[in-house]
Design a protein around this motif. Structure first.
Motif, mmCIF file in Angstrom:
data_model
loop_
_atom_site.group_PDB
_atom_site.id
_atom_site.type_symbol
_atom_site.label_atom_id
_atom_site.label_comp_id
_atom_site.label_asym_id
_atom_site.label_seq_id
_atom_site.Cartn_x
_atom_site.Cartn_y
_atom_site.Cartn_z
ATOM 1 N N UNK A 80 16.936 3.636 19.633
ATOM 2 C CA UNK A 80 17.932 4.637 19.231
ATOM 3 C C UNK A 80 18.567 4.204 17.928
ATOM 4 N N UNK A 81 18.482 5.068 16.916
ATOM 5 C CA UNK A 81 18.968 4.737 15.588
ATOM 6 C C UNK A 81 20.358 5.237 15.274
ATOM 7 N N UNK A 82 20.944 6.033 16.146
ATOM 8 C CA UNK A 82 22.317 6.440 15.917
ATOM 9 C C UNK A 82 22.533 7.934 15.877
ATOM 10 N N UNK A 83 23.782 8.283 15.673
ATOM 11 C CA UNK A 83 24.285 9.647 15.725
ATOM 12 C C UNK A 83 25.088 9.925 14.465
ATOM 13 N N UNK A 84 24.970 11.146 13.978
ATOM 14 C CA UNK A 84 25.816 11.620 12.878
ATOM 15 C C UNK A 84 26.124 13.084 13.151
ATOM 16 N N UNK A 85 27.301 13.529 12.771
ATOM 17 C CA UNK A 85 27.707 14.914 12.998
ATOM 18 C C UNK A 85 28.216 15.494 11.689
ATOM 19 N N UNK A 86 27.742 16.691 11.377
ATOM 20 C CA UNK A 86 28.228 17.440 10.220
ATOM 21 C C UNK A 86 28.653 18.817 10.704
ATOM 22 N N UNK A 87 29.594 19.413 10.002
ATOM 23 C CA UNK A 87 30.040 20.762 10.356
ATOM 24 C C UNK A 87 30.018 21.645 9.121
ATOM 25 N N UNK A 88 29.930 22.926 9.370
ATOM 26 C CA UNK A 88 30.137 23.911 8.317
ATOM 27 C C UNK A 88 31.073 24.971 8.885
ATOM 28 N N UNK A 89 31.104 26.104 8.271
ATOM 29 C CA UNK A 89 32.060 27.152 8.632
ATOM 30 C C UNK A 89 32.091 27.460 10.126
ATOM 31 N N UNK A 90 30.923 27.623 10.749
ATOM 32 C CA UNK A 90 30.899 28.027 12.154
ATOM 33 C C UNK A 90 29.959 27.208 13.020
ATOM 34 N N UNK A 91 29.413 26.098 12.491
ATOM 35 C CA UNK A 91 28.425 25.324 13.240
ATOM 36 C C UNK A 91 28.728 23.835 13.244
ATOM 37 N N UNK A 92 28.341 23.211 14.353
ATOM 38 C CA UNK A 92 28.344 21.755 14.451
ATOM 39 C C UNK A 92 26.873 21.330 14.492
ATOM 40 N N UNK A 93 26.507 20.404 13.624
ATOM 41 C CA UNK A 93 25.139 19.902 13.539
ATOM 42 C C UNK A 93 25.144 18.439 13.978
ATOM 43 N N UNK A 94 24.417 18.146 15.051
ATOM 44 C CA UNK A 94 24.354 16.799 15.598
ATOM 45 C C UNK A 94 22.988 16.212 15.245
ATOM 46 N N UNK A 95 23.002 15.098 14.533
ATOM 47 C CA UNK A 95 21.773 14.450 14.086
ATOM 48 C C UNK A 95 21.563 13.160 14.874
ATOM 49 N N UNK A 96 20.447 13.097 15.586
ATOM 50 C CA UNK A 96 20.061 11.913 16.348
ATOM 51 C C UNK A 96 18.809 11.325 15.711
ATOM 52 N N UNK A 97 18.783 10.011 15.611
ATOM 53 C CA UNK A 97 17.655 9.369 14.953
ATOM 54 C C UNK A 97 17.101 8.227 15.780
ATOM 55 N N UNK A 98 15.814 8.015 15.619
ATOM 56 C CA UNK A 98 15.139 6.864 16.198
ATOM 57 C C UNK A 98 14.990 5.808 15.107
ATOM 58 N N UNK A 99 14.728 4.579 15.540
ATOM 59 C CA UNK A 99 14.343 3.539 14.592
ATOM 60 C C UNK A 99 13.194 2.747 15.197
ATOM 61 N N UNK A 100 12.696 1.764 14.477
ATOM 62 C CA UNK A 100 11.515 1.021 14.911
ATOM 63 C C UNK A 100 11.844 -0.176 15.792
ATOM 64 N N UNK A 101 13.120 -0.385 16.107
ATOM 65 C CA UNK A 101 13.515 -1.510 16.945
ATOM 66 C C UNK A 101 13.752 -1.030 18.374
ATOM 67 N N UNK A 102 12.862 -1.381 19.299
ATOM 68 C CA UNK A 102 13.049 -0.962 20.698
ATOM 69 C C UNK A 102 14.405 -1.432 21.232
ATOM 70 N N UNK A 103 14.948 -0.673 22.166
ATOM 71 C CA UNK A 103 16.259 -0.989 22.718
ATOM 72 C C UNK A 103 16.179 -1.161 24.221
ATOM 73 N N UNK A 104 17.073 -1.941 24.761
ATOM 74 C CA UNK A 104 17.135 -2.142 26.199
ATOM 75 C C UNK A 104 18.077 -1.146 26.863
ATOM 76 N N UNK A 105 18.925 -0.492 26.088
ATOM 77 C CA UNK A 105 19.859 0.488 26.654
ATOM 78 C C UNK A 105 19.085 1.644 27.274
ATOM 79 N N UNK A 106 19.630 2.195 28.352
ATOM 80 C CA UNK A 106 18.962 3.318 29.013
ATOM 81 C C UNK A 106 19.627 4.646 28.712
ATOM 82 N N UNK A 107 20.829 4.595 28.149
ATOM 83 C CA UNK A 107 21.525 5.828 27.783
ATOM 84 C C UNK A 107 22.564 5.540 26.713
ATOM 85 N N UNK A 108 23.017 6.632 26.068
ATOM 86 C CA UNK A 108 24.103 6.582 25.103
ATOM 87 C C UNK A 108 24.995 7.768 25.414
#
Length: 140
Positions: A80-108
């Motif tokens: 899991x590479x992280x989360x970013x959020x952007x907004x505009x006039x009427x929308x919320x855009x949620x950006x989720x990314x992967x990365x090349x480093x495997x993780x042991x976490x099972x949820x975020x």
């Protein structure tokens, strides 16, 4: 003197009215959320849907949402590479990314707080629009 106070009041009102909408988010643990959110997470974990994409959203209270992301979101060998959020006039855009480093976490789990409601909420995986596996709201 009254004119000066009136002028300050008008300018202050304009500045507040023109302020940018804010959205903040923070990662939280399941132990830190209320029972409604915990029940939603349990129902998602118990789902046997083969089309699961690991992205779930829960509307808790006015202007407070939770985003629950599981390992079903990840491609094989990715982390899991992280989360970013952007907004505009009427929308919320949620950006989720992967990365090349495997993780042991099972949820975020993220608590998202905004200063207003949005007409649209869109989610993206590695820059490409995708969908929420489930969206939940509190029951009556």
């Amino acid at each position: 003197m009254k004119k000066l106070f009136f002028l300050i009041f008008v300018l202050s009102s304009l500045l507040v009215g023109c302020a940018e909408n804010t959205v903040s988010y923070s990662e939280v643990k399941q132990e830190q959320v209320n029972e409604n959110v915990k029940r939603f997470i349990q129902s998602v974990q118990g789902s046997q849907d083969i089309e699961r994409n690991g992205i779930y959203k829960y509307y808790d209270k006015a202007h407070i949402q939770y985003l629950y992301v599981t390992q079903d979101f990840l491609s094989n060998g990715k982390g899991f590479g992280g989360l970013d959020i952007e907004t505009d006039k009427d929308s919320m855009h949620i950006y989720l990314n992967e990365n090349d480093e495997p993780t042991e976490d099972t949820y975020w789990l993220y608590r998202i707080k905004s200063d207003r409601e949005f007409t649209y909420s869109k989610v993206y995986k590695n820059g490409e629009e995708t969908y929420f596996g489930t969206i939940g709201v509190p029951g009556n």
